[in-house]
Design a protein around this motif. Structure first.
Motif, mmCIF file in Angstrom:
data_model
loop_
_atom_site.group_PDB
_atom_site.id
_atom_site.type_symbol
_atom_site.label_atom_id
_atom_site.label_comp_id
_atom_site.label_asym_id
_atom_site.label_seq_id
_atom_site.Cartn_x
_atom_site.Cartn_y
_atom_site.Cartn_z
ATOM 1 N N ARG A 33 46.698 52.839 46.527
ATOM 2 C CA ARG A 33 45.373 52.614 45.922
ATOM 3 C C ARG A 33 45.434 53.057 44.469
ATOM 4 N NH1 ARG A 33 40.446 54.840 49.091
ATOM 5 N NH2 ARG A 33 39.628 52.708 49.205
ATOM 6 N N VAL A 34 45.073 52.154 43.566
ATOM 7 C CA VAL A 34 45.093 52.507 42.146
ATOM 8 C C VAL A 34 43.686 52.623 41.577
ATOM 9 C CG1 VAL A 34 47.412 51.619 41.710
ATOM 10 C CG2 VAL A 34 45.437 50.073 41.539
ATOM 11 N N GLN A 35 42.742 52.033 42.233
ATOM 12 C CA GLN A 35 41.322 52.221 41.929
ATOM 13 C C GLN A 35 40.561 52.069 43.236
ATOM 14 O OE1 GLN A 35 40.745 49.317 38.765
ATOM 15 N NE2 GLN A 35 40.619 50.912 37.225
ATOM 16 N N LYS A 36 39.245 52.327 43.179
ATOM 17 C CA LYS A 36 38.479 52.331 44.441
ATOM 18 C C LYS A 36 38.787 51.124 45.314
ATOM 19 C CE LYS A 36 34.600 55.189 42.993
ATOM 20 N NZ LYS A 36 33.597 54.990 41.931
ATOM 21 N N SER A 37 38.735 49.933 44.728
ATOM 22 C CA SER A 37 38.985 48.761 45.593
ATOM 23 C C SER A 37 40.084 47.892 45.014
ATOM 24 C CB SER A 37 37.676 47.984 45.777
ATOM 25 O OG SER A 37 37.058 47.776 44.545
#
Lengths: 96, 96
Positions: A33-37
């Motif tokens: 995961r690199v950002q929330k979604s």
């Protein structure tokens, strides 16, 4: 293959929030995961077939959306990050 | 160049919600929104220099994050969309 997976899941209902958790869990099983979604996935074609089916089983296609970008190898490493919590660069599969 | 821009902006404060609106507006000036915080941008290198500065001026680097993927030409058109509201495929610059 390098896949960038982004998703919008409707969170206005309890069922939507459940779907969101399950989509994130499915992505976490294969990638980072690199950002929330937003997830970065390095995997084999066969893994993507399984992952896609799992995502299809989870989402409500009327409410949610998932986008999948097939990227050229090395795109993750060259991605630019501005702001807080940059993820560790990676371009190796997480699953063996 | 084809850029995929994804962002997480902290929306727990009024200032965060203001930053979110401004980030979206900056991205809309150059590209197409394909999900809530995902934009596809086809532009020249010089445009990206201007856009990046604009984004840097807007965000709070302690709270927010922006990721920028430089993609191979044609990646947008081959992107896979699962679920609701697929955007129209595009691979031409919006600004001339």
């Amino acid at each position: 293959m390098e896949l960038l997976i982004t998703y919008d899941v409707d969170t206005t209902t309890a069922d939507g929030r459940r779907r969101l958790r399950h989509v994130a869990k499915a992505c976490e099983a294969y990638g980072i995961r690199v950002q929330k979604s937003v997830f970065e996935v390095v995997c084999r074609d066969a893994d993507w077939v399984l992952m896609k089916q799992r995502l299809l089983d989870i989402i409500d296609p009327e409410q949610d959306s998932i986008r999948v970008y097939v990227l050229q190898r090395g795109t993750f490493v060259s991605a630019e990050h501005i702001g807080q919590s940059p993820p560790a660069p990676h371009d190796e599969p997480l699953i063996y």
